[in-house]
Design a protein around this motif. Structure first.
Motif, PDB file in Angstrom:
ATOM      1  N   PHE A  13      23.151 -24.075  63.875  1.00 27.10           N
ATOM      2  CA  PHE A  13      22.406 -24.710  62.781  1.00 27.10           C
ATOM      3  C   PHE A  13      20.912 -24.871  63.093  1.00 27.10           C
ATOM      4  CE2 PHE A  13      20.982 -28.922  61.128  1.00 27.10           C
ATOM      5  CZ  PHE A  13      20.673 -28.500  59.853  1.00 27.10           C
ATOM      6  N   PRO A  14      20.557 -25.586  64.209  1.00 32.58           N
ATOM      7  CA  PRO A  14      19.120 -25.665  64.501  1.00 32.58           C
ATOM      8  C   PRO A  14      18.502 -24.299  64.785  1.00 32.58           C
ATOM      9  CG  PRO A  14      20.409 -26.676  66.273  1.00 32.58           C
ATOM     10  CD  PRO A  14      21.356 -26.396  65.156  1.00 32.58           C
ATOM     11  N   MET A  18      15.423 -22.873  62.544  1.00 33.42           N
ATOM     12  CA  MET A  18      14.131 -22.590  63.161  1.00 33.42           C
ATOM     13  C   MET A  18      13.788 -21.103  63.082  1.00 33.42           C
ATOM     14  SD  MET A  18      13.160 -25.539  63.840  1.00 33.42           S
ATOM     15  CE  MET A  18      11.568 -25.179  64.542  1.00 33.42           C
ATOM     16  N   PRO A  25       8.865 -16.601  59.049  1.00 29.45           N
ATOM     17  CA  PRO A  25       7.568 -16.597  58.364  1.00 29.45           C
ATOM     18  C   PRO A  25       6.449 -16.018  59.218  1.00 29.45           C
ATOM     19  CG  PRO A  25       8.657 -18.668  57.952  1.00 29.45           C
ATOM     20  CD  PRO A  25       9.501 -17.928  58.947  1.00 29.45           C
ATOM     21  N   PHE A  28       6.875 -12.367  59.198  1.00 29.53           N
ATOM     22  CA  PHE A  28       6.471 -11.909  57.873  1.00 29.53           C
ATOM     23  C   PHE A  28       4.965 -11.807  57.742  1.00 29.53           C
ATOM     24  CE2 PHE A  28       8.158 -11.111  53.828  1.00 29.53           C
ATOM     25  CZ  PHE A  28       9.522 -11.089  54.053  1.00 29.53           C
ATOM     26  N   PHE A  42       0.826 -10.571  44.528  1.00 30.08           N
ATOM     27  CA  PHE A  42       0.457 -11.024  45.858  1.00 30.08           C
ATOM     28  C   PHE A  42       0.001  -9.854  46.725  1.00 30.08           C
ATOM     29  CE2 PHE A  42       3.605 -14.355  44.675  1.00 30.08           C
ATOM     30  CZ  PHE A  42       2.698 -15.387  44.605  1.00 30.08           C
ATOM     31  N   MET A 249      -3.735 -12.411  50.129  1.00 31.14           N
ATOM     32  CA  MET A 249      -2.847 -12.842  51.216  1.00 31.14           C
ATOM     33  C   MET A 249      -2.885 -11.911  52.425  1.00 31.14           C
ATOM     34  SD  MET A 249       0.516 -14.642  49.907  1.00 31.14           S
ATOM     35  CE  MET A 249       0.484 -16.222  49.098  1.00 31.14           C
TER      36      MET A 249
ATOM     37  N   ILE B  73      16.047 -33.377  56.810  1.00 32.94           N
ATOM     38  CA  ILE B  73      16.209 -32.035  57.394  1.00 32.94           C
ATOM     39  C   ILE B  73      15.771 -32.039  58.861  1.00 32.94           C
ATOM     40  CG2 ILE B  73      15.398 -29.626  57.294  1.00 32.94           C
ATOM     41  CD1 ILE B  73      15.107 -29.948  54.302  1.00 32.94           C
ATOM     42  N   ILE B  77      18.245 -31.329  62.188  1.00 35.27           N
ATOM     43  CA  ILE B  77      18.000 -30.230  63.139  1.00 35.27           C
ATOM     44  C   ILE B  77      17.815 -30.788  64.549  1.00 35.27           C
ATOM     45  CG2 ILE B  77      16.425 -28.355  63.787  1.00 35.27           C
ATOM     46  CD1 ILE B  77      15.729 -28.025  60.879  1.00 35.27           C
ATOM     47  N   SER B 116       3.353 -19.664  53.527  1.00 33.03           N
ATOM     48  CA  SER B 116       2.877 -19.235  52.217  1.00 33.03           C
ATOM     49  C   SER B 116       3.324 -17.802  51.913  1.00 33.03           C
ATOM     50  CB  SER B 116       1.353 -19.382  52.220  1.00 33.03           C
ATOM     51  OG  SER B 116       0.766 -18.617  51.245  1.00 33.03           O
ATOM     52  N   PHE B 118       5.773 -16.139  53.414  1.00 34.53           N
ATOM     53  CA  PHE B 118       7.231 -16.100  53.422  1.00 34.53           C
ATOM     54  C   PHE B 118       7.797 -16.539  52.066  1.00 34.53           C
ATOM     55  CE2 PHE B 118      11.258 -18.415  54.245  1.00 34.53           C
ATOM     56  CZ  PHE B 118      12.007 -17.385  54.794  1.00 34.53           C
ATOM     57  N   TRP B 119       7.334 -17.660  51.568  1.00 33.48           N
ATOM     58  CA  TRP B 119       7.868 -18.171  50.302  1.00 33.48           C
ATOM     59  C   TRP B 119       7.453 -17.299  49.127  1.00 33.48           C
ATOM     60  CZ3 TRP B 119      11.846 -20.901  51.047  1.00 33.48           C
ATOM     61  CH2 TRP B 119      11.929 -21.829  52.086  1.00 33.48           C
ATOM     62  N   TYR B 125       7.452 -19.292  45.958  1.00 36.25           N
ATOM     63  CA  TYR B 125       6.060 -19.741  45.991  1.00 36.25           C
ATOM     64  C   TYR B 125       5.816 -20.701  44.833  1.00 36.25           C
ATOM     65  CZ  TYR B 125       1.033 -19.168  46.782  1.00 36.25           C
ATOM     66  OH  TYR B 125      -0.287 -19.361  47.077  1.00 36.25           O
ATOM     67  N   ILE B 133      11.439 -27.760  52.640  1.00 38.74           N
ATOM     68  CA  ILE B 133      12.029 -27.097  53.812  1.00 38.74           C
ATOM     69  C   ILE B 133      10.966 -26.862  54.879  1.00 38.74           C
ATOM     70  CG2 ILE B 133      13.213 -25.019  54.630  1.00 38.74           C
ATOM     71  CD1 ILE B 133      14.627 -24.880  51.975  1.00 38.74           C
ATOM     72  N   VAL B 137      11.182 -28.341  58.651  1.00 36.89           N
ATOM     73  CA  VAL B 137      11.275 -27.482  59.828  1.00 36.89           C
ATOM     74  C   VAL B 137      10.060 -27.654  60.746  1.00 36.89           C
ATOM     75  CG1 VAL B 137      11.269 -25.079  60.587  1.00 36.89           C
ATOM     76  CG2 VAL B 137      12.819 -25.805  58.787  1.00 36.89           C
ATOM     77  N   PHE B 138       8.881 -27.789  60.156  1.00 36.72           N
ATOM     78  CA  PHE B 138       7.680 -27.828  60.995  1.00 36.72           C
ATOM     79  C   PHE B 138       7.464 -29.164  61.683  1.00 36.72           C
ATOM     80  CE2 PHE B 138       6.180 -24.369  58.011  1.00 36.72           C
ATOM     81  CZ  PHE B 138       6.677 -23.400  58.850  1.00 36.72           C
ATOM     82  N   VAL B 140       9.840 -30.933  62.984  1.00 39.02           N
ATOM     83  CA  VAL B 140      11.047 -31.216  63.750  1.00 39.02           C
ATOM     84  C   VAL B 140      10.709 -31.688  65.166  1.00 39.02           C
ATOM     85  CG1 VAL B 140      11.499 -28.974  64.820  1.00 39.02           C
ATOM     86  CG2 VAL B 140      13.381 -30.339  64.013  1.00 39.02           C
TER      87      VAL B 140
END
Lengths: 283, 263
Positions: A13-14, A18, A25, A28, A42, A249, B73, B77, B116, B118-119, B125, B133, B137-138, B140
């Motif tokens: 899960f964690p 993460m 991201p 990405f 975009f 972007m 969240i 975690i 940004s 990623f979403w 977005y 989320i 996550v950030f 944590v």
């Protein structure tokens, strides 16, 4: 052993969260930095180096140097103030320590936007320091003190102080005091004990605080836009401006990737240096 | 001589850190509609405006609901990661834990830019779920580190006792471990919630122009001409933050939690 399977399952899960929302991201971002900008949406899938090529122009060169300069100056100022301050605070009465901890925690949590806004008002000519100085007659024609590089630095220091102070707090509170006590009983002046005994002992902590602050200040957005002039803006402001303002972007991503590589390099160098030093201490 | 100098130095820093907020407080209770200090006539009208106008109420509601879920969240975690590290002690456990430390080592802009992009690609977005989320996550790292102290404080005797009495690992977790680490979890939750409410850059880059949070609202206001409502919003914020921390300090030992006390 059978008992190990369950913790592994729970760990998914964690690990999954993460990887999916923190690592993916970043991956990405690296991918998109090679994409082409799509004026209507975009980005379009592609593989071009254009976004990186843009970085090597005099405009980004100036911005990079400027970001490095403001981030390093901010880091040095913060540590210069926070280390001696915490050195004094950890020896204060418990209630004062608690007062400081709550003050520092509040400041750490408090929005950059609010700290920036508060200084904006304090620097403005109709309500802050300039007005006060005009009123007591020191400054005849008071003007606003912001936006300026100095105002931006004050913002940086207020922002980083709490973080660095809270980093020093456990180290300084739990330090072994026997050496300084010995030095004091041998008649060394307190100032010398501070510079000859305490500072060398905390070299590693101070260096890591400097690096943490440097990296942190590279990424601040609100302080430069609120308190600095356009010629003080750092890379973060430019990235945000390109990615959100110009909806470009891929360029924003490429600039972030460069910053990411730079940051990882700095963190890596620090870890390497501290590891080497540990080895040296052992032999 | 030296003690006086020390005292002066520390006091000067305290003044530098607190003074801006004294001025903001002054501005927020001044009835004049331009920002000025000291206040000429006291009034609470800016606070009334803050709490009645939809322009301000909506960002407040957005910020609070994002914070409430993001805190949940982050803590789940962190709790899972700590439990795994505590059970396995090495390898996989360390990997999971180490990954959680990552977000605090990078400049926020990189994380914000990554989120940004990623979403945008995921088609989220501008959606509030994306901000929730990402915040969860950030941020944590904080509950992760705080809960680690809780798990470090678990004594082996209690666990051993529970096991010899025939409790399954799940029962041990629910009846023994969870109650013992709960104060740490609450502290972690509160800190994530506070930081989430105050966060600007990630919210802005992920869904800033659709989901307006309070910091975004204040920032936009300051940038494009502002009234003293901003000051009252800033004060409300500061008071909420300090209030939460004061409540926390009542039932957890903050000095110990931050490692300040010499045990």
């Amino acid at each position: 052993m059978k008992g190990k399977a369950v913790p592994h399952l729970i760990g998914v899960f964690p690990l999954g969260m993460m990887s999916l929302f923190f690592l993916a991201p970043l991956a990405f971002m690296v991918m998109v930095s090679f994409y082409e900008r799509d004026p209507l949406g975009f980005f379009n899938e592609a593989f071009v180096w254009d976004n990186y090529a843009k970085f090597f122009s005099s405009f980004y060169y100036t911005i990079s140097l400027r970001s490095l300069w403001s981030a390093s100056l901010g880091a040095v100022l913060v540590v210069l103030l926070a280390f001696p301050a915490m050195y004094i605070i950890v020896d204060m009465a418990r209630r004062w320590q608690l007062f400081w901890v709550i003050l520092l925690l509040s400041l750490m949590c408090l929005s950059e936007v609010i700290i920036g806004f508060a200084w904006l008002i304090l620097f403005s000519e109709n309500s802050g320091i300039p007005k006060f100085m005009g009123w007591i007659g020191v400054w005849e024609n008071p003007r606003s003190l912001s936006p300026s590089f100095g105002a931006m630095m004050v913002g940086y220091v207020t922002l980083g102080f709490s973080l660095v102070a809270l980093m020093f707090l456990p180290q300084l509170a739990r330090r072994d005091r026997s050496i300084e006590e010995a030095a004091l009983t041998l008649g060394t002046p307190p100032m010398q004990v501070f510079s000859k005994v305490i500072l060398p002992n905390f070299k590693a902590g101070i260096v890591s605080a400097l690096v943490t602050m440097f990296v942190y200040f590279l990424g601040v957005f609100v302080m430069p836009t609120m308190l600095g002039r356009p010629q003080d803006w750092n890379m973060t402001v430019i990235i945000t401006d390109k990615a959100v303002g110009d909806a470009n972007m891929p360029l924003g991503a490429a600039l972030s990737v460069i910053m990411l590589i730079f940051t990882l390099f700095i963190i890596g160098a620090l870890t390497y240096a501290s590891r080497n030093k540990d080895k040296g201490a052992l032999t | 001589m030296i003690p006086i100098f020390k005292r002066l130095f520390v006091t000067a820093i305290a003044v530098g850190l607190i003074l801006p907020f004294v001025i903001v407080a002054g501005v927020s209770i001044n009835s004049a509609s331009n920002i000025s200090f000291p206040p000429s006539e006291l009034s609470l009208k800016w606070y009334t405006q803050l709490l009645t106008e939809p322009d301000w109420l909506l960002p407040i509601r957005n910020s609070l609901s994002i914070a409430a879920v993001a805190g949940f969240i982050a803590v789940s975690i962190a709790l899972a990661a700590n439990y795994v590290l505590w059970r396995l002690k090495s390898g996989f456990g360390k990997l999971v834990f180490g990954l959680g430390l990552g977000p605090f080592m990078l400049p926020p802009i990189i994380i914000a830019m990554g989120a940004s992009v990623f979403w945008a690609e995921m088609g989220f977005y501008g959606r509030v779920e994306a901000t929730v989320i990402s915040h969860g996550v950030f941020f944590v790292t904080l509950p992760l580190v705080i809960l680690a102290r809780g798990f470090a404080a678990l004594s082996d005797d209690v666990i051993e006792a529970s096991r010899t009495m025939g409790a399954t690992p799940w029962q041990t977790f629910v009846k023994v471990i969870f109650p013992l680490v709960l104060p740490y979890a609450i502290t972690g939750y509160a800190l994530v919630a506070i930081i989430s409410v105050n966060e600007y850059l990630i919210s802005y880059m992920v869904s800033g122009f659709v989901v307006e949070t309070l910091p975004i609202r204040i920032f936009n206001n300051v940038r494009y001409g502002y009234t003293p409502v901003v000051a009252s919003a800033a004060m409300g914020f500061a008071l909420l933050t300090i209030g939460t921390l004061l409540v926390l300090s009542m039932f957890t030992d903050l000095l110990k939690l931050l490692g300040a006390s010499r045990d």
